[in-house]
Design an enzyme around this catalytic site. Structure first.
Site, PDB file in Angstrom:
ATOM      1  N   SER A 107       0.863  -1.181   0.000  1.00  0.00           N
ATOM      2  CA  SER A 107       0.000   0.000   0.000  1.00  0.00           C
ATOM      3  C   SER A 107       0.899   1.229   0.000  1.00  0.00           C
ATOM      4  CB  SER A 107      -0.852  -0.034   1.261  1.00  0.00           C
ATOM      5  OG  SER A 107      -1.332   1.251   1.546  1.00  0.00           O
ATOM      6  N   SER A 108       0.374   2.351  -0.499  1.00  0.00           N
ATOM      7  CA  SER A 108       1.203   3.561  -0.549  1.00  0.00           C
ATOM      8  C   SER A 108       1.488   4.102   0.859  1.00  0.00           C
ATOM      9  CB  SER A 108       0.534   4.629  -1.406  1.00  0.00           C
ATOM     10  OG  SER A 108      -0.749   4.906  -0.903  1.00  0.00           O
ATOM     11  N   CYS A 109       0.766   3.631   1.882  1.00  0.00           N
ATOM     12  CA  CYS A 109       1.007   4.156   3.240  1.00  0.00           C
ATOM     13  C   CYS A 109       2.282   3.592   3.868  1.00  0.00           C
ATOM     14  CB  CYS A 109      -0.190   3.952   4.142  1.00  0.00           C
ATOM     15  SG  CYS A 109      -0.402   2.254   4.611  1.00  0.00           S
ATOM     16  N   TYR A 136      -0.256  -1.191  10.302  1.00  0.00           N
ATOM     17  CA  TYR A 136      -0.523  -1.782   8.990  1.00  0.00           C
ATOM     18  C   TYR A 136       0.713  -1.620   8.101  1.00  0.00           C
ATOM     19  CZ  TYR A 136      -3.114  -1.764   4.464  1.00  0.00           C
ATOM     20  OH  TYR A 136      -3.569  -1.978   3.192  1.00  0.00           O
ATOM     21  N   LYS A 140       3.088  -4.450   6.267  1.00  0.00           N
ATOM     22  CA  LYS A 140       3.251  -4.477   4.802  1.00  0.00           C
ATOM     23  C   LYS A 140       4.724  -4.375   4.402  1.00  0.00           C
ATOM     24  CE  LYS A 140      -0.977  -4.786   3.274  1.00  0.00           C
ATOM     25  NZ  LYS A 140      -1.366  -5.965   2.501  1.00  0.00           N
ATOM     26  N   HIS A 179     -12.707   3.531   3.927  1.00  0.00           N
ATOM     27  CA  HIS A 179     -11.778   4.542   3.423  1.00  0.00           C
ATOM     28  C   HIS A 179     -12.569   5.777   2.980  1.00  0.00           C
ATOM     29  CE1 HIS A 179      -8.976   0.989   2.708  1.00  0.00           C
ATOM     30  NE2 HIS A 179      -8.288   1.795   3.474  1.00  0.00           N
TER      31      HIS A 179
HETATM   32  N1  LIG Z   1      -8.575  -0.779  -0.439  1.00  0.00           N
HETATM   33  C1  LIG Z   1      -7.558   0.032  -0.663  1.00  0.00           C
HETATM   34  O1  LIG Z   1      -7.701   1.256  -0.777  1.00  0.00           O
HETATM   35  C2  LIG Z   1      -6.163  -0.519  -0.808  1.00  0.00           C
HETATM   36  C3  LIG Z   1      -5.152   0.378  -1.139  1.00  0.00           C
HETATM   37  C4  LIG Z   1      -3.866  -0.098  -1.287  1.00  0.00           C
HETATM   38  C5  LIG Z   1      -3.610  -1.440  -1.104  1.00  0.00           C
HETATM   39  N2  LIG Z   1      -4.605  -2.306  -0.795  1.00  0.00           N
HETATM   40  C6  LIG Z   1      -4.237  -3.701  -0.585  1.00  0.00           C
HETATM   41  O2  LIG Z   1      -4.984  -4.543  -1.445  1.00  0.00           O
HETATM   42  C7  LIG Z   1      -5.225  -5.784  -0.791  1.00  0.00           C
HETATM   43  C8  LIG Z   1      -6.702  -6.105  -0.831  1.00  0.00           C
HETATM   44  O3  LIG Z   1      -7.437  -5.066  -0.213  1.00  0.00           O
HETATM   45  P1  LIG Z   1      -9.033  -4.951  -0.345  1.00  0.00           P
HETATM   46  O4  LIG Z   1      -9.333  -3.510  -0.387  1.00  0.00           O
HETATM   47  O5  LIG Z   1      -9.510  -5.862  -1.392  1.00  0.00           O
HETATM   48  O6  LIG Z   1      -9.487  -5.472   1.089  1.00  0.00           O
HETATM   49  P2  LIG Z   1     -10.850  -6.204   1.498  1.00  0.00           P
HETATM   50  O7  LIG Z   1     -11.943  -5.833   0.585  1.00  0.00           O
HETATM   51  O8  LIG Z   1     -11.003  -5.966   2.951  1.00  0.00           O
HETATM   52  O9  LIG Z   1     -10.515  -7.730   1.254  1.00  0.00           O
HETATM   53  C9  LIG Z   1      -9.588  -8.406   2.032  1.00  0.00           C
HETATM   54  C10 LIG Z   1      -9.785  -9.879   1.861  1.00  0.00           C
HETATM   55  O10 LIG Z   1      -8.882 -10.535   2.763  1.00  0.00           O
HETATM   56  C11 LIG Z   1      -9.569 -11.579   3.396  1.00  0.00           C
HETATM   57  N3  LIG Z   1      -9.014 -11.877   4.704  1.00  0.00           N
HETATM   58  C12 LIG Z   1      -8.829 -11.039   5.742  1.00  0.00           C
HETATM   59  N4  LIG Z   1      -8.360 -11.715   6.803  1.00  0.00           N
HETATM   60  C13 LIG Z   1      -8.273 -13.016   6.404  1.00  0.00           C
HETATM   61  C14 LIG Z   1      -7.856 -14.208   7.042  1.00  0.00           C
HETATM   62  N5  LIG Z   1      -7.439 -14.202   8.314  1.00  0.00           N
HETATM   63  N6  LIG Z   1      -7.909 -15.366   6.341  1.00  0.00           N
HETATM   64  C15 LIG Z   1      -8.334 -15.386   5.064  1.00  0.00           C
HETATM   65  N7  LIG Z   1      -8.713 -14.290   4.401  1.00  0.00           N
HETATM   66  C16 LIG Z   1      -8.689 -13.125   5.073  1.00  0.00           C
HETATM   67  C17 LIG Z   1     -10.987 -11.075   3.535  1.00  0.00           C
HETATM   68  O11 LIG Z   1     -11.853 -12.167   3.717  1.00  0.00           O
HETATM   69  P3  LIG Z   1     -13.151 -12.004   4.675  1.00  0.00           P
HETATM   70  O12 LIG Z   1     -13.920 -10.865   4.120  1.00  0.00           O
HETATM   71  O13 LIG Z   1     -13.827 -13.307   4.537  1.00  0.00           O
HETATM   72  O14 LIG Z   1     -12.604 -11.726   6.035  1.00  0.00           O
HETATM   73  C18 LIG Z   1     -11.187 -10.378   2.206  1.00  0.00           C
HETATM   74  O15 LIG Z   1     -11.587 -11.291   1.223  1.00  0.00           O
HETATM   75  C19 LIG Z   1      -4.674  -5.652   0.621  1.00  0.00           C
HETATM   76  O16 LIG Z   1      -3.394  -6.239   0.683  1.00  0.00           O
HETATM   77  C20 LIG Z   1      -4.546  -4.169   0.817  1.00  0.00           C
HETATM   78  O17 LIG Z   1      -3.511  -3.868   1.680  1.00  0.00           O
HETATM   79  C21 LIG Z   1      -5.899  -1.881  -0.649  1.00  0.00           C
END
Ligand SMILES: NC(=O)c1ccc[n+]([C@@H]2O[C@H](COP(=O)([O-])OP(=O)(O)OC[C@H]3O[C@@H](n4cnc5c(N)ncnc54)[C@H](OP(=O)(O)O)[C@@H]3O)[C@@H](O)[C@H]2O)c1
Length: 315
Positions: A107-109, A136, A140, A179
Site C-alpha cells: 500500500s502507498s502508506c 498496517y 506491509k 476509506h
Molecule cells: N482498499 C484500498 O484502498 C487498498 C489500497 C492499497 C492497497 N490495498 C491492498 O490490497 C489488498 C486487498 O485489499 P481490499 O481492499 O480488497 O481489502 P478487502 O476488501 O477488505 O478484502 C480483504 C480480503 O482478505 C480476506 N481476509 C482477511 N483476513 C483473512 C484471514 N485471516 N484469512 C483469510 N482471508 C482473510 C478477507 O476475507 P473475509 O472478508 O472473509 O474476512 C477479504 O476477502 C490488501 O493487501 C490491501 O492492503 C488496498
C-alpha cells in the site's frame, strides 16, 4: 499461460473479486480460491496443508486486514498481527512449494509521512511513518522484505505492487471502517435522501490524495502475471492527485447532494500529500484507464444497485 494454476487469496475482497473476475474474463480457467471461513490464513498449518495440496504455479496475495484511519487507530494489534501472519504464512508456503511467481499487495502508506512528492519506490524506509497507520504499514513493509529476501536468496520472482488509495465496486461502505471515497459516497447519499442534511467531514480538506479504480489495479496484477514482471516493488496509481475538498465537491455533485459541508478540523488530516511516482510501471507499458470522475460515477451506480447487500466489516 492461461492454464497456469493461480491461487487468488482474498477473492471475496474488493481487489481479489475484481482480479478473479478479470482473470476469468481473459480465459484463465484454473483458478483456486478459498473463503476465509474455510481457510483462515493466520493459521500456518492450514495454509501449509492447502498449498501442499493445491500446488499453484502463481499466487496473488490480496488477503489482508484492511481499513481506514479510524479502524487502524482503534485496532493496532489486529492490523499488525493479522497482516504479519497472513502474508508470512502465504509467502512462506508458496516458497516451500516452489511457486515461481507471487504478487504481493502492499500500500502507498508504507512510505514515509514526509516523503518527497511524487513518491518513488526507493523512498521506502527513508523516514518515519504516519503514526495512525504505522501498524498496517510495518506489517506491509515486512511482507515486501520477505519477498525481496526470497528473490535475493532463492531467485524467486515475488513482486510487490504498491497501489495508491483504491475505490470501486465491492468497496467497504461501513462508516466505522471505510476509506475516504466509500465513506463520502455513503454520507452524501444518505444526507441527500434525508432532506439535504449537512455533511460533516474529518480534517481540513486540504490534504491531497491519489485514487485508483480497482479495475485498473486488477489490470496491473494481470499485467504483472502475464509479463512475469521482475523487480521487487512497483507503485501503481494514476500519477494525479486532488485535494479531499475537491473530492468531496465531486462526490457531492455525483450523489445529488445540495446541503452544506462542514469540516471538523479537530480530527487528524493524516499525511499532507500522497502522490505516487508511477514511472517505473509505466516504463514497462502499464497505464491506468479509468479517470476519477467516471470511476466515481460508476462506483456510485454500483452502490445504489447493491445498497441492500453492502458488507458489514467487523473487527
Ligand atoms: N482498499 C484500498 O484502498 C487498498 C489500497 C492499497 C492497497 N490495498 C491492498 O490490497 C489488498 C486487498 O485489499 P481490499 O481492499 O480488497 O481489502 P478487502 O476488501 O477488505 O478484502 C480483504 C480480503 O482478505 C480476506 N481476509 C482477511 N483476513 C483473512 C484471514 N485471516 N484469512 C483469510 N482471508 C482473510 C478477507 O476475507 P473475509 O472478508 O472473509 O474476512 C477479504 O476477502 C490488501 O493487501 C490491501 O492492503 C488496498
Amino acid at each position: 499461460m492461461r492454464d497456469n494454476k493461480i491461487y487468488i487469496a482474498g477473492h471475496l475482497g474488493m481487489v481479489g473479486a475484481e482480479t478473479l473476475q478479470l482473470f476469468q474474463s481473459k480465459g484463465y480457467s484454473n483458478i483456486v480460491t478459498k473463503p476465509s471461513d474455510e481457510l483462515d490464513l493466520r493459521n500456518q498449518k492450514a495454509v501449509t496443508e492447502f498449498m501442499d495440496r493445491e500446488q499453484p504455479e502463481v499466487v496473488v496475495l490480496a488477503a489482508a486486514r484492511v481499513g481506514g484511519i479510524l479502524a487502524n487507530d482503534q485496532n493496532p494489534y489486529q492490523f499488525l498481527y493479522d497482516n504479519l501472519t497472513i502474508q508470512s504464512n502465504v509467502i512462506n508456503a508458496a516458497h516451500e512449494n516452489e511457486v515461481e511467481h507471487l504478487v504481493f499487495l502492499g500500500s502507498s502508506c508504507i512510505y514515509p509521512k514526509h516523503a518527497p512528492q511524487p513518491i518513488k519506490e526507493e523512498y521506502l524506509l527513508t523516514g518515519s511513518l504516519e503514526p495512525t497507520n504505522q501498524w498496517y504499514a510495518i506489517a506491509k513493509i515486512a511482507g515486501i522484505k520477505l519477498c525481496e529476501a526470497l528473490n535475493r536468496q532463492y531467485g524467486r520472482n515475488y513482486v510487490s505492487l504498491m497501489p495508491t488509495n483504491l475505490y470501486g465496486p465491492g468497496d467497504n461502505f461501513d462508516l466505522k471502517t471505510s476509506h475516504v471515497v466509500p465513506a463520502m459516497i455513503r454520507k452524501f447519499h444518505e444526507a441527500a435522501e434525508n432532506g439535504q442534511l449537512p455533511v460533516a467531514l474529518w480534517g481540513t480538506g486540504q490534504p491531497k490524495r491519489e485514487f485508483l479504480h480497482v479495475r485498473d489495479l486488477a489490470k496491473a496484477i494481470l499485467f504483472t502475471v502475464e509479463n512475469r514482471l521482475k523487480g521487487d516493488i512497483y507503485n501503481v496509481g494514476t500519477g494525479k492527485d486532488i485535494s479531499i475538498k475537491e473530492l468531496a465537491n465531486l462526490i457531492q455533485k455525483i450523489t445529488g447532494h445540495h446541503g452544506e459541508i462542514t469540516w471538523n478540523t479537530s480530527k487528524p488530516d493524516g499525511t499532507p500529500r500522497k502522490l505516487l511516482d508511477v514511472s517505473k510501471l509505466h516504463s514497462h507499458g502499464w497505464r491506468h484507464n479509468i479517470e476519477l470522475q467516471d470511476g466515481l460515477t460508476k462506483t456510485y451506480q454500483w452502490y445504489l444497485q447493491n445498497i441492500k447487500e453492502l458488507k458489514e466489516v467487523k473487527l
